[in-house]
Write a protein that holds these residues in place. Structure first.
Motif, PDB file in Angstrom:
ATOM      1  N   PRO A  65      -0.185   3.678   3.505  1.00 30.42           N
ATOM      2  CA  PRO A  65      -0.711   2.949   4.670  1.00 30.42           C
ATOM      3  C   PRO A  65      -1.001   3.894   5.824  1.00 30.42           C
ATOM      4  O   PRO A  65      -0.527   5.043   5.851  1.00 30.42           O
ATOM      5  N   ALA A  74      -3.155  -3.072  -1.828  1.00 33.28           N
ATOM      6  CA  ALA A  74      -3.855  -2.168  -0.914  1.00 33.28           C
ATOM      7  C   ALA A  74      -5.321  -2.572  -0.784  1.00 33.28           C
ATOM      8  O   ALA A  74      -5.972  -2.931  -1.767  1.00 33.28           O
ATOM      9  N   ARG A  75      -5.836  -2.524   0.428  1.00 27.71           N
ATOM     10  CA  ARG A  75      -7.250  -2.775   0.633  1.00 27.71           C
ATOM     11  C   ARG A  75      -8.038  -1.681  -0.068  1.00 27.71           C
ATOM     12  O   ARG A  75      -7.768  -0.479   0.107  1.00 27.71           O
ATOM     13  N   ASP A  79       0.703  -7.322   7.278  1.00 32.00           N
ATOM     14  CA  ASP A  79      -0.115  -6.493   8.182  1.00 32.00           C
ATOM     15  C   ASP A  79       0.004  -6.905   9.646  1.00 32.00           C
ATOM     16  O   ASP A  79      -0.881  -6.616  10.451  1.00 32.00           O
ATOM     17  N   ASN A  92       0.844  -1.193   0.000  1.00 34.86           N
ATOM     18  CA  ASN A  92       0.000   0.000   0.000  1.00 34.86           C
ATOM     19  C   ASN A  92       0.883   1.248   0.000  1.00 34.86           C
ATOM     20  O   ASN A  92       1.745   1.405   0.872  1.00 34.86           O
ATOM     21  N   ASP A 112      -4.279  -2.478   6.189  1.00 39.57           N
ATOM     22  CA  ASP A 112      -3.897  -1.755   4.984  1.00 39.57           C
ATOM     23  C   ASP A 112      -4.025  -2.558   3.696  1.00 39.57           C
ATOM     24  O   ASP A 112      -4.092  -1.976   2.610  1.00 39.57           O
ATOM     25  N   HIS A 113      -4.005  -3.888   3.799  1.00 43.53           N
ATOM     26  CA  HIS A 113      -3.885  -4.704   2.594  1.00 43.53           C
ATOM     27  C   HIS A 113      -4.983  -5.761   2.480  1.00 43.53           C
ATOM     28  O   HIS A 113      -5.712  -6.019   3.438  1.00 43.53           O
TER      29      HIS A 113
END
Length: 364
Positions: A16, A57-58, A130, A13, A37-38
């Motif tokens: 983040p 990245a989420r 994460d 990301n 974040d992911h």
């Protein structure tokens, strides 16, 4: 087509959460509100098999209005946790069991089976990137939600030809507010969760959707959870909206409803069965009626009831309510067997006790 030789493309990301923001969110994360974040994504197509495994990245998932899952509900998911151990390493609890159940759910829902090694690697990848999101304290963990849905843009009643598999993570504390107090249960006599030949043993969203109106009734009655009876006779206790049930008797024995296809085969349930035998407790898997539950609580033959599942772990049931009236189990508080099993299970999960069954999968 099944290909377990996938390589994951890791794209960190670019923006983040800062350490200060993350730490503030982890002070009191609650359950299911704080996300990392992911996320992991893997695609499936009938002509390509599994492909495009990515850790990125989420972000929102774009969907066409004709995406198949929105119309025919081909969707399954899992729930599992990553824990921070006392030595600073990170571990998963029985992830192989989640991988197997995910494949079984896929079979029942006419979906492609994700290879177990790919499932496990997807979870490891997300926890690795994460891990800073795992809260501290005895109740803190990283709740992992692998899920898969039909992503083909198509209107027609048949299994989809395209699917998207995703793993997201949420920093969590205790599932129930108030910690380890005993919870209250509403017994639904209007609604059933699953019937023979249905999807009760699959971990699919439809089972939970079917439970929500009954859960709303439970909330109206001031209860924390709803318990379902069997669909055929409305007589036998099955499970809660999201947890399995165990019953403890005055002679030191325990019982839990058998897996007959209408009850989710909980991984925590299976762990409790094994640990009970390790602790010298006799456990029966047999039908148990609502009428007997009430009568045994009144006579003192039943001394404890507890629910178990990944989210809540092991939680005592103190009060049971229904249209036929209310009753209290024991003194309405967590009993010694419940607390003993909870302590034994969480000690293994946290790495503070021996792991004779090889359940703890250390990652970092």
């Amino acid at each position: 087509m099944i290909d377990s030789r996938l390589e994951f493309n890791v794209i960190p990301n670019a923006t983040p959460a800062t350490a200060d923001v993350r730490e503030a969110m982890l002070v009191d994360p609650g359950f299911g509100r704080v996300f990392t974040d992911h996320m992991v994504t893997i695609r499936y197509a009938i002509d390509k098999g599994w492909h495009d495994a990515t850790v990125g990245a989420r972000a929102p998932i774009p969907m066409d209005p004709a995406t198949s899952v929105l119309h025919y509900a081909q969707e399954i998911f899992e729930g599992m946790k990553a824990y921070r151990l006392n030595d600073g390493t990170t571990a998963l609890f029985r992830p192989d069991a989640n991988a197997r159940r995910f494949r079984e759910s896929a079979k029942r829902m006419a979906m492609p089976e994700l290879p177990e090694d790919v499932f496990l690697e997807s979870v490891r990848q997300l926890v690795s990137i994460d891990q800073a999101w795992i809260p501290g304290g005895d109740l803190g963990s990283l709740y992992l939600r692998p899920f898969m849905f039909a992503s083909e843009v198509f209107l027609g009643v048949r299994p989809a030809h395209e699917y998207l598999y995703v793993v997201i993570a949420s920093s969590v504390g205790a599932y129930f507010k108030g910690g380890s107090k005993a919870v209250s249960i509403w017994v639904s006599q209007d609604y059933s969760r699953a019937a023979s030949g249905g999807t009760g043993a699959a971990k699919c969203g439809g089972n939970y959707a079917a439970s929500l109106v009954a859960q709303a009734q439970a909330n109206e009655q001031g209860c924390d959870q709803v318990a379902f009876l069997d669909a055929a006779e409305r007589r036998w206790i099955e499970e809660l909206g999201g947890m399995n049930l165990f019953f403890v008797f005055s002679d030191g024995t325990m019982a839990t409803p058998p897996l007959t296809g209408t009850i989710l085969p909980g991984i925590t349930r299976d762990s409790v069965l094994t640990m009970a035998h390790d602790l010298g407790l006799s456990v029966r898997e047999e039908p148990y009626s609502f009428a007997d539950w009430r009568a045994d609580a009144a006579s003192g033959r039943l001394t404890e009831t507890f629910a178990c599942g990944t989210a809540a772990v092991v939680t005592a049931v103190g009060t049971v309510k229904s249209v036929e009236g209310d009753f209290v189990i024991g003194d309405g508080k967590p009993g010694p067997t419940t607390e003993r099993i909870l302590q034994a299970l969480t000690s293994i999960q946290r790495g503070t006790a021996p792991d004779p069954h090889g359940w703890v999968n250390r990652l970092i």
